[in-house]
Design an enzyme around this catalytic site. Sequence first.
Site, PDB file in Angstrom:
ATOM      1  N   ALA A  27       2.474   1.706  -3.398  1.00 33.70           N
ATOM      2  CA  ALA A  27       1.535   2.140  -4.425  1.00 33.70           C
ATOM      3  C   ALA A  27       1.070   3.567  -4.191  1.00 33.70           C
ATOM      4  CB  ALA A  27       0.328   1.202  -4.463  1.00 33.70           C
ATOM      5  N   GLU A  28       0.937   3.964  -2.943  1.00 36.59           N
ATOM      6  CA  GLU A  28       0.411   5.286  -2.629  1.00 36.59           C
ATOM      7  C   GLU A  28       1.411   6.402  -2.904  1.00 36.59           C
ATOM      8  OE1 GLU A  28      -2.456   6.488  -1.709  1.00 36.59           O
ATOM      9  OE2 GLU A  28      -3.574   4.625  -1.511  1.00 36.59           O
ATOM     10  N   SER A  29       2.654   6.202  -2.544  1.00 39.09           N
ATOM     11  CA  SER A  29       3.596   7.324  -2.567  1.00 39.09           C
ATOM     12  C   SER A  29       4.907   7.036  -3.266  1.00 39.09           C
ATOM     13  CB  SER A  29       3.911   7.753  -1.129  1.00 39.09           C
ATOM     14  OG  SER A  29       4.610   6.709  -0.450  1.00 39.09           O
ATOM     15  N   TYR A  49      -5.356   0.197  -9.277  1.00 41.13           N
ATOM     16  CA  TYR A  49      -4.758   0.266  -7.946  1.00 41.13           C
ATOM     17  C   TYR A  49      -4.801  -1.092  -7.253  1.00 41.13           C
ATOM     18  CZ  TYR A  49      -4.107   1.847  -3.100  1.00 41.13           C
ATOM     19  OH  TYR A  49      -3.663   2.016  -1.813  1.00 41.13           O
ATOM     20  N   ILE A  77       0.838  -1.202   0.000  1.00 42.51           N
ATOM     21  CA  ILE A  77       0.000   0.000   0.000  1.00 42.51           C
ATOM     22  C   ILE A  77       0.869   1.247   0.000  1.00 42.51           C
ATOM     23  CG2 ILE A  77      -1.575   1.359   1.425  1.00 42.51           C
ATOM     24  CD1 ILE A  77      -3.113  -0.766   0.085  1.00 42.51           C
TER      25      ILE A  77
END
Length: 686
Positions: free
Chosen positions: A510-512, A618, A507
């Site tokens: 993928a997020e940042s 995502y 996570i």
Amino acid sequence: MTPNVLPPAPSRRFVPYLLFVLLATWLGFAAGAAAASLAEQRTAFRQAWAVAQQGGDGWRSWAKGLADYPLYPYLEEAALEHDVATLDRATVADYLRRYPDLLPAADLRRAWLLEQARRQRWDDFLALYRPGLGDTLTCYRLQAKLAQGGRLDFEKDLAPLWAQPSLPSACDPVLDAAHEAGLLTDARLWARIDRALDAGQGGTVTALAAWLPATEGKAAARLAQALRDPTAAVADAVNWPDSPRHRQAAALALQRLARRDADAADAAWQRLRSRFDFTPAQRNGVLYALALYHATDFDEHALARLADLPAAVQTDTSREWRARVALARQDWPAVLAAIDAMPASQQEQDEWRYFRARALAATGHPLQADALYAQLALEPTYYGFLAADHVQGDYAICPLDPPDDTAREQALLADPGLRRAFELYAVDLPRLARREWARALDGADPATQRVAARLAYERGWYDRAVFAFASGDMLRYYAQRFPLASQDGVVPQAQQAGIDPAWAYAIARAESAWMSDAHSGADARGLMQLLPSTAARVARQNGLDWGGAASLYDPAVNIMLGTRYLAQMAARFNGAPWLASAAYNAGPNKVQEWLDARGTLPPDLFVATIPYRETRDYVARVMAFAVIYDWRLSGKALPLASRMPANGQPYSLPDVHTPRRGVTCPAMPAPAAAAGTDVADPASAR
């Protein structure tokens, strides 16, 4: 050696060796002292930086010993920019003379020019103005020209600005003057209106409409209305004249309305299709929008609508939605027909090769299906891992390390710009570090950029490697692309929150992309992209300290709160990581809405039918990353199917005893395949 026996005195031939040992020892002490000195400089810089941002000269007493530190010019610039309203031209010019090529000089120049423009001190403004500082300062330069009696030339002064779909407010006086001078002809106005329409800039269209003749201005205003309020526009359109621009506005309103409410757009189309003499392109555009957005609603007639679209109107998007609607119905012959209708390049995408195999297996062709699965399982992607699960095969992951290049390393480490970039990162100023990085590597060849990214990775600056190693064989640099940032506490925080550490890593990645100061347009912040309101609520619910929105840029704080929020999402969906991932991206209420409509679908089909492309991609990205991080942590990987239990089924948290799938490197790995297109540049890079 026998204890308590002194060695013999050295002979002359051993003296050079002893001197070498002594010299090496001295150099080791010197290196240690230099390292300590650098650490001291960084500490002093942080202290001086905090003071410099308050203005004045107080920072100088904190900056003793920093004159030779690469970031010293940043301190003076920070203090000067704080005091920019009181600076005289000579002070600014002196700084620009001393540091002409540094980014802080460009920042000071820009800040000072904006202040002079605000005060309309045009002589001072023009004395230090330079081209290429952005549209705002370009327009202030034109304001200065007008204030000093100059005249505008459209091609020389305005043409580059006019090509922009929107402009800053500093340009308003310039455009007013251009209009009064007769430079903004109707043809020029319409050309810019069309660009603004393409960019969805209704405000620009409204502003320009006022300068058109009355009849044309009314048509332009209706085009703006079609962008801003398509519901009202289609209601009003029954009273519009059937002129070319009104047809354009009506068609645009219908297409925009279809995005929001396909049924309402359908009803409006029935009313307006005979009211206006739409061009073939306009008619096809409306039919395309209606078919597409009925498909995203999974309307019962969506499949037929998409199949009936003329070939000239079809796009990759409409063709893939034909397949998604068929998947939602589990109409496997229709799935095969939809994939066959795609161009070859689209059929070769791993998603459609996987679903062709699923369709072949479901229609009685298991051997063909297994052959496709086996081929796809050679690729370390979401669909490759799913395919490996189907054939009970190992996961194909072929790691590489970046090659050594000592000469380039030494050259880069000596580069002043890159040294400043590394130092800015080391003192926790990542935004400024990225600017220096981009400047230092502007125009660098790919090999140099790769070496720079590896140097950044070795210094803990992981996002540089993530973005640099994003294609070709570089996708196999797994250690650099999927770092185990243990200092951020991912594993212990995930364990305390009761979630799988590999999933938590996925996570955050993928997020940042490991950009600790990530900041989205929605105000999500930090490694796990938490909204301050969400973080505050999670902290309160878990009895954790909350230091305010700025604390989310601290990786340890962000991971602590992010893992707890992720655990809340998991708890809402029986622990299922794939559904919790979708909820993390799109919100739990939206995911529940999709489950209410299609929750009986197998997980792989459900993911493929998520209406939002961003969320669909995502979930696939996070699930693939979880496999890779599990392998990075344990040497094997939990089967992807285990992370994707059917909706409603419980999910068991894996531990060290949970069976995992082996990871091997096939003899002929698929070229340039490694967890795919994984870098969705977070809004944070801004």
